[in-house]
Design a protein around this motif. Structure first.
Motif, PDB file in Angstrom:
ATOM      1  N   CYS A 154       0.851  -1.182   0.000  1.00 51.34           N
ATOM      2  CA  CYS A 154       0.000   0.000   0.000  1.00 51.34           C
ATOM      3  C   CYS A 154       0.890   1.236   0.000  1.00 51.34           C
ATOM      4  CB  CYS A 154      -0.775  -0.069   1.304  1.00 51.34           C
ATOM      5  SG  CYS A 154      -2.327   0.733   1.287  1.00 51.34           S
ATOM      6  N   LYS A 155       0.668   2.147  -0.934  1.00 51.30           N
ATOM      7  CA  LYS A 155       1.529   3.339  -0.979  1.00 51.30           C
ATOM      8  C   LYS A 155       0.690   4.574  -1.313  1.00 51.30           C
ATOM      9  CE  LYS A 155       5.783   5.311  -1.584  1.00 51.30           C
ATOM     10  NZ  LYS A 155       6.897   4.836  -2.392  1.00 51.30           N
ATOM     11  N   VAL A 156       0.922   5.647  -0.575  1.00 47.83           N
ATOM     12  CA  VAL A 156       0.255   6.918  -0.868  1.00 47.83           C
ATOM     13  C   VAL A 156       1.318   8.010  -0.973  1.00 47.83           C
ATOM     14  CG1 VAL A 156      -1.408   8.662  -0.105  1.00 47.83           C
ATOM     15  CG2 VAL A 156      -1.835   6.251   0.401  1.00 47.83           C
ATOM     16  N   ILE A 157       1.310   8.739  -2.084  1.00 48.84           N
ATOM     17  CA  ILE A 157       2.203   9.904  -2.236  1.00 48.84           C
ATOM     18  C   ILE A 157       1.323  11.102  -2.566  1.00 48.84           C
ATOM     19  CG2 ILE A 157       4.147  10.930  -3.497  1.00 48.84           C
ATOM     20  CD1 ILE A 157       4.916   8.108  -4.417  1.00 48.84           C
ATOM     21  N   HIS A 158       1.492  12.195  -1.847  1.00 56.90           N
ATOM     22  CA  HIS A 158       0.742  13.418  -2.164  1.00 56.90           C
ATOM     23  C   HIS A 158       1.736  14.564  -2.274  1.00 56.90           C
ATOM     24  CE1 HIS A 158      -2.478  16.262  -2.487  1.00 56.90           C
ATOM     25  NE2 HIS A 158      -3.393  15.343  -2.237  1.00 56.90           N
ATOM     26  N   ARG A 159       1.666  15.284  -3.371  1.00 55.25           N
ATOM     27  CA  ARG A 159       2.586  16.413  -3.545  1.00 55.25           C
ATOM     28  C   ARG A 159       1.995  17.701  -2.958  1.00 55.25           C
ATOM     29  NH1 ARG A 159       4.355  16.816  -9.595  1.00 55.25           N
ATOM     30  NH2 ARG A 159       5.993  18.153  -8.714  1.00 55.25           N
ATOM     31  N   VAL A 160       2.863  18.625  -2.581  1.00 53.87           N
ATOM     32  CA  VAL A 160       2.451  19.929  -2.075  1.00 53.87           C
ATOM     33  C   VAL A 160       3.261  21.022  -2.778  1.00 53.87           C
ATOM     34  CG1 VAL A 160       1.715  19.094   0.194  1.00 53.87           C
ATOM     35  CG2 VAL A 160       4.108  19.737  -0.161  1.00 53.87           C
ATOM     36  N   GLY A 161       2.811  22.266  -2.638  1.00 55.85           N
ATOM     37  CA  GLY A 161       3.509  23.369  -3.278  1.00 55.85           C
ATOM     38  C   GLY A 161       2.906  23.692  -4.627  1.00 55.85           C
ATOM     39  N   ALA A 162       3.705  24.348  -5.478  1.00 56.57           N
ATOM     40  CA  ALA A 162       3.208  24.799  -6.787  1.00 56.57           C
ATOM     41  C   ALA A 162       3.289  23.683  -7.815  1.00 56.57           C
ATOM     42  CB  ALA A 162       4.030  25.991  -7.254  1.00 56.57           C
ATOM     43  N   LEU A 163       2.178  23.441  -8.518  1.00 62.85           N
ATOM     44  CA  LEU A 163       2.130  22.415  -9.557  1.00 62.85           C
ATOM     45  C   LEU A 163       1.551  23.013 -10.839  1.00 62.85           C
ATOM     46  CD1 LEU A 163       0.686  19.386  -7.516  1.00 62.85           C
ATOM     47  CD2 LEU A 163       3.062  19.839  -8.095  1.00 62.85           C
ATOM     48  N   ALA A 164       2.187  22.690 -11.963  1.00 60.94           N
ATOM     49  CA  ALA A 164       1.739  23.227 -13.247  1.00 60.94           C
ATOM     50  C   ALA A 164       0.689  22.314 -13.875  1.00 60.94           C
ATOM     51  CB  ALA A 164       2.931  23.367 -14.193  1.00 60.94           C
ATOM     52  N   LEU A 165       0.012  22.850 -14.857  1.00 63.85           N
ATOM     53  CA  LEU A 165      -0.986  22.100 -15.622  1.00 63.85           C
ATOM     54  C   LEU A 165      -0.404  20.764 -16.098  1.00 63.85           C
ATOM     55  CD1 LEU A 165      -3.797  22.218 -16.970  1.00 63.85           C
ATOM     56  CD2 LEU A 165      -2.702  23.304 -18.926  1.00 63.85           C
ATOM     57  N   GLY A 166      -1.159  19.688 -15.890  1.00 60.09           N
ATOM     58  CA  GLY A 166      -0.733  18.379 -16.367  1.00 60.09           C
ATOM     59  C   GLY A 166       0.134  17.605 -15.389  1.00 60.09           C
ATOM     60  N   GLU A 167       0.605  18.254 -14.328  1.00 54.33           N
ATOM     61  CA  GLU A 167       1.483  17.555 -13.383  1.00 54.33           C
ATOM     62  C   GLU A 167       0.708  16.562 -12.522  1.00 54.33           C
ATOM     63  OE1 GLU A 167       5.101  19.037 -11.545  1.00 54.33           O
ATOM     64  OE2 GLU A 167       4.327  21.041 -11.940  1.00 54.33           O
TER      65      GLU A 167
END
Lengths: 82, 157
Positions: free
Chosen positions: B85-98
């Motif tokens: 089981c794996k969960v990754i969540h990004r934070v900060g600024a993200l561009a279109l399509g990321e």
């Protein structure tokens, strides 16, 4: 003896600050919220009960939850991650 | 059930960096006990609520975020026989399509893997302290929580 209060997202922006420390004792989160909203705007709008979530020590709890000195209380809007 | 012999690999990550789908899949599918791997990736999409989106910023609550994600993973493990089981969540600024979020589940059979993956996304959408602020043609706006997300999470109660 105090409570650390944190604000996130839209609420943080409305209040113009990320956190405050309150020295008084409050029995519940709701008592703390009423104390803060009694200061008038922008507190009244930012911490209106509609769509307000609260975390105590990193767990989402109801407004009726008991709090004590040393707790970290966070007010934030419904989450929108994912 | 041979559950007790199985070492369940779980991990949650909150990070600004992007993630590699292929590497995550490889890690989840490594065990030969694994018969099913279900993965989900959420991305920054172009249109939301009728406004054109050029990117977004993800705010989170450090400390609580990791605890909430770990809690979601533990609930999934308690409900289904999972091998990984794996969960990754990004934070900060993200561009279109990321890429924004990754949820991956390995199990012996597909039913558990599908269900656990959906469960984790539904719970994450309502229980994990992340907030999206979109840059749109109409300025920067906080994304409003959807009632449909709350309803989706309720089916697991």
């Amino acid at each position: 003896m105090s409570i650390q209060v944190l604000f996130f997202a839209k609420i943080r922006e409305q209040l113009g600050q990320e956190q405050i420390t309150v020295a008084e004792d409050f029995a519940t989160v709701e008592a703390l919220r009423l104390h803060l909203t009694a200061q008038g705007e922008p507190w009244t709008s930012a911490l209106a009960v509609n769509k307000l979530l609260v975390g105590v020590n990193h767990t989402i709890v109801p407004l009726s939850s008991a709090i004590k000195a040393g707790d970290e209380v966070a007010f934030f809007p419904p989450v929108t991650g994912g | 059930m041979s559950q007790t012999q199985v070492q369940v690999q779980t991990q949650v990550q909150v990070q600004t960096a992007d993630f590699d789908m292929a590497a995550e899949y490889a890690a989840l599918s490594e065990s030969h006990q694994t018969g099913a791997v279900v993965t989900f990736v959420g991305k920054v999409r172009e249109m939301n609520e009728g406004a054109r989106v050029s990117g977004l910023t993800l705010e989170h609550y450090p400390g609580m975020t990791e605890k909430a994600l770990q809690g979601i993973v533990e609930q999934a493990q308690a409900r289904w026989p999972l091998l990984g089981c794996k969960v990754i969540h990004r934070v900060g600024a993200l561009a279109l399509g990321e890429q924004i979020v990754f949820v991956g589940v390995a199990s012996q059979h597909r039913d558990a893997a599908f269900a656990a993956c959906q469960f984790m996304m539904d719970y994450l959408k309502t229980q994990a302290p992340f907030w999206k602020k979109e840059q749109t043609t109409q300025g920067a706006v906080w994304v409003e929580a959807k009632d449909s997300d709350t309803q989706a999470a309720k089916i697991w109660d």
